[in-house]
Scaffold this motif. Structure first.
Motif, PDB file in Angstrom:
ATOM      1  N   ILE A 190       0.832  -1.204   0.000  1.00 45.15           N
ATOM      2  CA  ILE A 190       0.000   0.000   0.000  1.00 45.15           C
ATOM      3  C   ILE A 190       0.867   1.255   0.000  1.00 45.15           C
ATOM      4  CG2 ILE A 190      -1.624   1.376   1.372  1.00 45.15           C
ATOM      5  CD1 ILE A 190      -2.800  -1.300   2.351  1.00 45.15           C
TER       6      ILE A 190
ATOM      7  N   ALA B 280       1.001   3.713  -3.251  1.00 46.26           N
ATOM      8  CA  ALA B 280       0.450   5.058  -3.046  1.00 46.26           C
ATOM      9  C   ALA B 280       1.499   6.127  -3.333  1.00 46.26           C
ATOM     10  CB  ALA B 280      -0.069   5.197  -1.616  1.00 46.26           C
TER      11      ALA B 280
ATOM     12  N   GLN C  18       1.983   6.319  -7.097  1.00 39.20           N
ATOM     13  CA  GLN C  18       0.906   7.074  -7.741  1.00 39.20           C
ATOM     14  C   GLN C  18       1.102   8.570  -7.556  1.00 39.20           C
ATOM     15  OE1 GLN C  18      -1.673   6.287  -9.655  1.00 39.20           O
ATOM     16  NE2 GLN C  18      -2.577   8.336  -9.692  1.00 39.20           N
TER      17      GLN C  18
ATOM     18  N   GLN D 281      -4.265  -4.070  -7.058  1.00 39.11           N
ATOM     19  CA  GLN D 281      -4.612  -3.239  -5.907  1.00 39.11           C
ATOM     20  C   GLN D 281      -6.108  -3.076  -5.693  1.00 39.11           C
ATOM     21  OE1 GLN D 281      -2.610  -2.278  -8.434  1.00 39.11           O
ATOM     22  NE2 GLN D 281      -3.062  -0.196  -9.141  1.00 39.11           N
TER      23      GLN D 281
ATOM     24  N   PHE E 148      -8.660   0.868  -3.799  1.00 44.62           N
ATOM     25  CA  PHE E 148      -7.355   1.522  -3.694  1.00 44.62           C
ATOM     26  C   PHE E 148      -7.162   2.512  -4.836  1.00 44.62           C
ATOM     27  CE2 PHE E 148      -2.764   1.834  -4.299  1.00 44.62           C
ATOM     28  CZ  PHE E 148      -2.352   2.144  -3.010  1.00 44.62           C
TER      29      PHE E 148
ATOM     30  N   VAL F 291      -6.204   6.552  -4.259  1.00 48.36           N
ATOM     31  CA  VAL F 291      -5.036   7.299  -4.748  1.00 48.36           C
ATOM     32  C   VAL F 291      -5.449   8.381  -5.736  1.00 48.36           C
ATOM     33  CG1 VAL F 291      -3.379   5.451  -4.295  1.00 48.36           C
ATOM     34  CG2 VAL F 291      -4.560   5.526  -6.497  1.00 48.36           C
TER      35      VAL F 291
ATOM     36  N   GLY G 153      -3.650   4.994   1.714  1.00 48.05           N
ATOM     37  CA  GLY G 153      -3.299   5.222   0.321  1.00 48.05           C
ATOM     38  C   GLY G 153      -3.604   6.638  -0.121  1.00 48.05           C
ATOM     39  N   SER G 154      -4.762   7.143   0.248  1.00 46.21           N
ATOM     40  CA  SER G 154      -5.155   8.497  -0.141  1.00 46.21           C
ATOM     41  C   SER G 154      -4.228   9.535   0.482  1.00 46.21           C
ATOM     42  CB  SER G 154      -6.608   8.754   0.293  1.00 46.21           C
ATOM     43  OG  SER G 154      -7.032  10.021  -0.143  1.00 46.21           O
TER      44      SER G 154
ATOM     45  N   ALA H  49      -0.691   9.320  -1.171  1.00 39.76           N
ATOM     46  CA  ALA H  49      -0.754   9.838  -2.543  1.00 39.76           C
ATOM     47  C   ALA H  49      -0.864  11.357  -2.530  1.00 39.76           C
ATOM     48  CB  ALA H  49      -1.939   9.218  -3.284  1.00 39.76           C
TER      49      ALA H  49
END
Length: 277
Positions: free
Chosen positions: A6, A10, A13, A39, A43, A47, A233-234, A237
């Protein structure tokens, strides 16, 4: 997905979304070469949200000005002073970005099955990475040798649409959305800085459309949602994308595009060697 996967995906990305080296390629390759599991939709949504928030926050002043100016375009009238002229340009710029987003939307809608089923292989990524790497290098050399650059105000709707068509081609993995849009911008006579800024602004509706499509697929699917993975992940990213935009624009005029061209060629030919060995 493991926590390490992850974190790596991330960061990939966020860092590659706005660099001219193809984020889609860097997200596809780990599963094809390292055997990592896909992913998943959740996910992908995370991202995309992270990178979208990063570019919108970074260009928040420009977006605010463009939004007000765009609304003012519905009040047609001659410019009375330099301020009015600037507002009118910002309004035109907003329209250029809107129209230039249409080709990618249409190509994504009509060609998504072809892309997902036939154009996500490591071989395609290797070839597009090399081809569009050479084109980026050619455009960067031309820009470096050019004594006078076209101001963004002179890009026009035709130039914006050409960049928009290029963005549509970037749906093919390995092409790089930011790479090909900057390439066309440089070929049209823009400076490196203006080519990059137009590319970043154009990415906002493109990422929003992609994120909306993935969100719809997620809502309609039965895939289990790992909210912890989505949040991590967010966030990663977002942080990496914001830092990437900031430092890329600082270093762009000093370094040019050549470091990314070299990286693309090494990656592309390295992939070909790996696949053919």
């Amino acid at each position: 997905m493991t926590t390490l996967e992850i974190i790596i995906l991330a960061l990939l990305q966020g860092l590659t979304e706005f660099l001219p080296i193809s984020s889609s390629a860097h997200l596809i390759l780990p599963s094809q070469i390292l055997g990592w599991q896909d992913q998943g939709l959740a996910f992908d949504v995370a991202v995309h949200v992270g990178t979208l928030l990063a570019v919108m926050l970074y260009f928040r002043k420009e977006l605010g000005t463009m939004s007000v100016a765009w609304l003012s375009t519905f009040n047609i009238g001659p410019a009375k002073n330099d301020t009015d002229s600037h507002i009118k340009f910002e309004g035109r710029l907003a329209w250029w970005i809107i129209f230039a987003t249409v080709p990618a939307g249409l190509f994504g809608l009509l060609g998504k099955d072809l892309i997902e089923e036939h154009l996500r292989s490591a071989l395609i990524i290797a070839l597009t990475t090399i081809l569009f790497g050479f084109l980026l290098g050619f455009a960067d050399v031309k820009a470096g040798n050019r004594k006078v650059h076209k101001p963004l105000e002179k890009l026009g709707i035709k130039g914006a649409m050409l960049i928009g068509v290029a963005q549509a081609i970037a749906l093919i993995p390995g092409t790089s959305r930011s790479g090909i849009t900057m390439t066309i911008g440089l070929m049209l006579g823009l400076s490196r800085d203006n080519a990059a800024r137009f590319s970043f602004l154009l990415s906002i509706p493109a990422i929003a459309m992609a994120g909306s499509y993935l969100t719809l697929k997620l809502v309609l699917s039965t895939e289990a949602v790992d909210w912890q993975a989505i949040a991590l992940g967010s966030f990663l990213a977002f942080i990496s994308a914001y830092a990437c935009i900031h430092y890329f624009l600082i270093l762009l005029n000093k370094l040019g595009m050549m470091p990314f061209v070299i990286y693309r060629l090494i990656l592309g030919f390295g992939l070909l060697w790996f696949l053919l060995a």
